[in-house]
Design an enzyme around this catalytic site. Structure first.
Site, PDB file in Angstrom:
ATOM      1  N   HIS A 186      52.489   8.298  11.824  1.00 58.36           N
ATOM      2  CA  HIS A 186      52.627   8.210  13.280  1.00 58.36           C
ATOM      3  C   HIS A 186      54.054   7.735  13.565  1.00 58.36           C
ATOM      4  CE1 HIS A 186      48.188   7.450  13.037  1.00 58.36           C
ATOM      5  NE2 HIS A 186      48.188   8.175  14.136  1.00 58.36           N
ATOM      6  N   ASP A 213      54.003   3.992  13.312  1.00 61.54           N
ATOM      7  CA  ASP A 213      53.726   3.391  11.993  1.00 61.54           C
ATOM      8  C   ASP A 213      55.034   2.888  11.386  1.00 61.54           C
ATOM      9  OD1 ASP A 213      51.067   4.149  12.111  1.00 61.54           O
ATOM     10  OD2 ASP A 213      51.294   5.891  10.797  1.00 61.54           O
TER      11      ASP A 213
HETATM   12  C1  GLT Z   1      43.665   7.740  14.191  1.00 66.83           C
HETATM   13  C2  GLT Z   1      42.464   8.619  13.869  1.00 66.83           C
HETATM   14  C3  GLT Z   1      42.745   9.505  12.701  1.00 66.83           C
HETATM   15  C4  GLT Z   1      43.811  10.500  13.050  1.00 66.83           C
HETATM   16  C5  GLT Z   1      45.135   9.888  13.332  1.00 66.83           C
HETATM   17  C6  GLT Z   1      46.117  10.966  13.708  1.00 66.83           C
HETATM   18  S1  GLT Z   1      45.049   8.696  14.548  1.00 66.83           S
HETATM   19  O1  GLT Z   1      43.960   6.887  13.146  1.00 66.83           O
HETATM   20  O2  GLT Z   1      41.345   7.785  13.622  1.00 66.83           O
HETATM   21  O3  GLT Z   1      41.610  10.183  12.296  1.00 66.83           O
HETATM   22  O4  GLT Z   1      43.945  11.402  12.000  1.00 66.83           O
HETATM   23  O5  GLT Z   1      46.908  10.647  14.777  1.00 66.83           O
END
Ligand code: GLT
Ligand code: MN
Ligand code: MN
Length: 413
Positions: free
Chosen positions: A77, A80
């Site tokens: 992200h 992150d």
């Molecule tokens: C979040 C979600 C994940 C996704 C992420 C992608 S965000 O953590 O629960 O399953 O893949 O943005």
């Protein structure tokens, strides 16, 4: 057994990992398009009811560990790795430069970037909030992620609109919210077209990820199928650039068959990216490592994907359990997840080549002798014995999963 002193516990874990056998080498692991998310590796074990159990860890060590394990791709992200207040600032460029350096040093490449539109208070009413300023900010964030993606050499961008929804009914108007959300995606695609042309790179593949529950009480785009309808709704200016990033568990969570959900995405030509993990039906998003709960279903999922030529990316979107130490995250959790994936993938190849399954499938497709096009009784009779093969195929798949097709048997003494 006497208590194990703290300073001997890592050695014990390592010895038992060694004794498990069956590990693939980092070179072998790198042959698969498997990615390790920054947020999975850095997950500290926290949740609404749980304090963190692991110390924080930055991208330098995550990337180094992934490289050592043989996970060739990394995903992240924006927040992150870049603090919210530094996004779009000079500090962002410095951080991105040090990420590039860390990736090169470890022989890891960035495959996907995703925008965090759920954590910060600015998203309290979602990125498609009523307030125009929030929506402009959302556009800035997704455009900025596109820039970061190109800068890092990514090929995919993921969007998880979990905050698109509500707790109390009637306060938001669903069609307006969805239009506003489309505006943000359009902004990302338009920026992408510009940046890709300027850099001589292909545009990114923009992937929507559905989750039926969390964090809103009611979710506007809860399933991959809802997203396919949204992509085809006419609201997107570049629907050809937008597809899906289904997550195995997110389909299971609403009671679906993940394999059928993936089949629908394949038919629509929209299976762009795939989050791999495991968990339980109709429960919350436990994000368990692939194959620890439903290995047979996973084998079947991979048979479908292999037979349709889908070769990845496979994004390890699981959360190392909070009982796992930070040592354990990289010594056990990630390598075993990768290795279960590889084993199941190769087993899927065995299933596809299996002469028994192939003959049974061919016989089912051949059907019985012609019985009269309008005679239901006769048609049923002509095919009756062949239909037994459905169960025989299912039995054979279990044999492949547990090694019985190679003669593994048990007998009572
Ligand atoms: C979040 C979600 C994940 C996704 C992420 C992608 S965000 O953590 O629960 O399953 O893949 O943005
Ligand atoms: Mn996911
Ligand atoms: Mn999940």
């Amino acid at each position: 057994m006497p208590p194990i002193p703290e300073n001997q516990q890592q050695a014990l874990v390592s010895r038992l990992m060694q004794a498990c056998g069956g590990s693939y080498s980092p070179q072998t692991r790198r042959k698969y398009f498997i990615s390790g998310p920054q947020w999975a590796a850095a997950y500290q074990g926290q949740a609404l009811f749980h304090a963190p159990t692991r110390p924080p860890i930055g991208f330098e060590s995550v990337i180094r560990h992934l490289g050592e394990i043989g996970i060739g791709w990394w995903t992240t992200h924006d927040t992150d790795v870049i603090p919210t207040e530094a996004l779009g600032q000079d500090r962002q460029a410095e951080i991105v430069a040090s990420i590039r350096k860390a990736l090169v040093e470890s022989g890891v490449a960035c495959s996907m970037v995703t925008t965090e539109t759920f954590y910060h208070a600015v998203w309290a009413a979602s990125p498609a909030a009523e307030a125009p300023e929030v929506r402009e900010y959302a556009k800035f964030r997704v455009r900025n992620t596109v820039d970061i993606g190109h800068e890092l050499g990514a090929r995919f961008a993921v969007y998880w609109p979990g905050t698109l929804g509500y707790y109390v009914q009637g306060a938001i108007e669903e069609t307006a919210t969805l239009r506003w959300y489309a505006d943000a995606l359009n902004a990302a695609c338009e920026r992408d077209i510009e940046v890709a042309a300027r850099r001589g790179r292909p545009t990114l593949q923009h992937c929507l990820e559905a989750k039926p529950f969390e964090p809103q009480a009611e979710i506007l785009l809860p399933t991959s199928d809802a997203m396919l309808a949204f992509i085809a709704s006419g609201l997107l200016s570049h629907p050809e650039m937008v597809g899906l990033n289904p997550e195995y568990l997110h389909e299971l969570m609403w009671g679906a068959a993940p394999r059928a959900a993936l089949a629908r995405a394949l038919l629509a030509g929209k299976l762009f990216h795939f989050d791999i993990n495991d968990g339980y039906r109709l429960k919350h998003d436990v994000d368990i490592g692939i194959g620890l709960v439903n290995p047979l279903d996973w084998l079947n999922v991979l048979v479908l994907l292999r037979s349709h030529g889908y070769q990845g990316p496979f994004n390890l979107d699981f959360k190392p359990p909070r009982t796992t130490s930070q040592f354990g995250v990289f010594a056990v959790s990630f390598p075993t997840a990768v290795d279960r994936f590889i084993t199941l993938w190769e087993m899927a190849g065995e299933a596809i080549a299996d002469p028994i399954i192939n003959e049974a499938t061919a016989a089912l497709k051949a059907g019985g002798p012609a019985a009269g096009a309008h005679d239901a009784e006769a048609i049923a009779r002509a095919n009756r014995e062949l239909l037994t093969l459905h169960e025989l195929i299912a039995h054979r798949l279990v044999q492949i999963l547990i090694g019985q097709h190679r003669g593994r048997v048990f007998s009572i003494g």
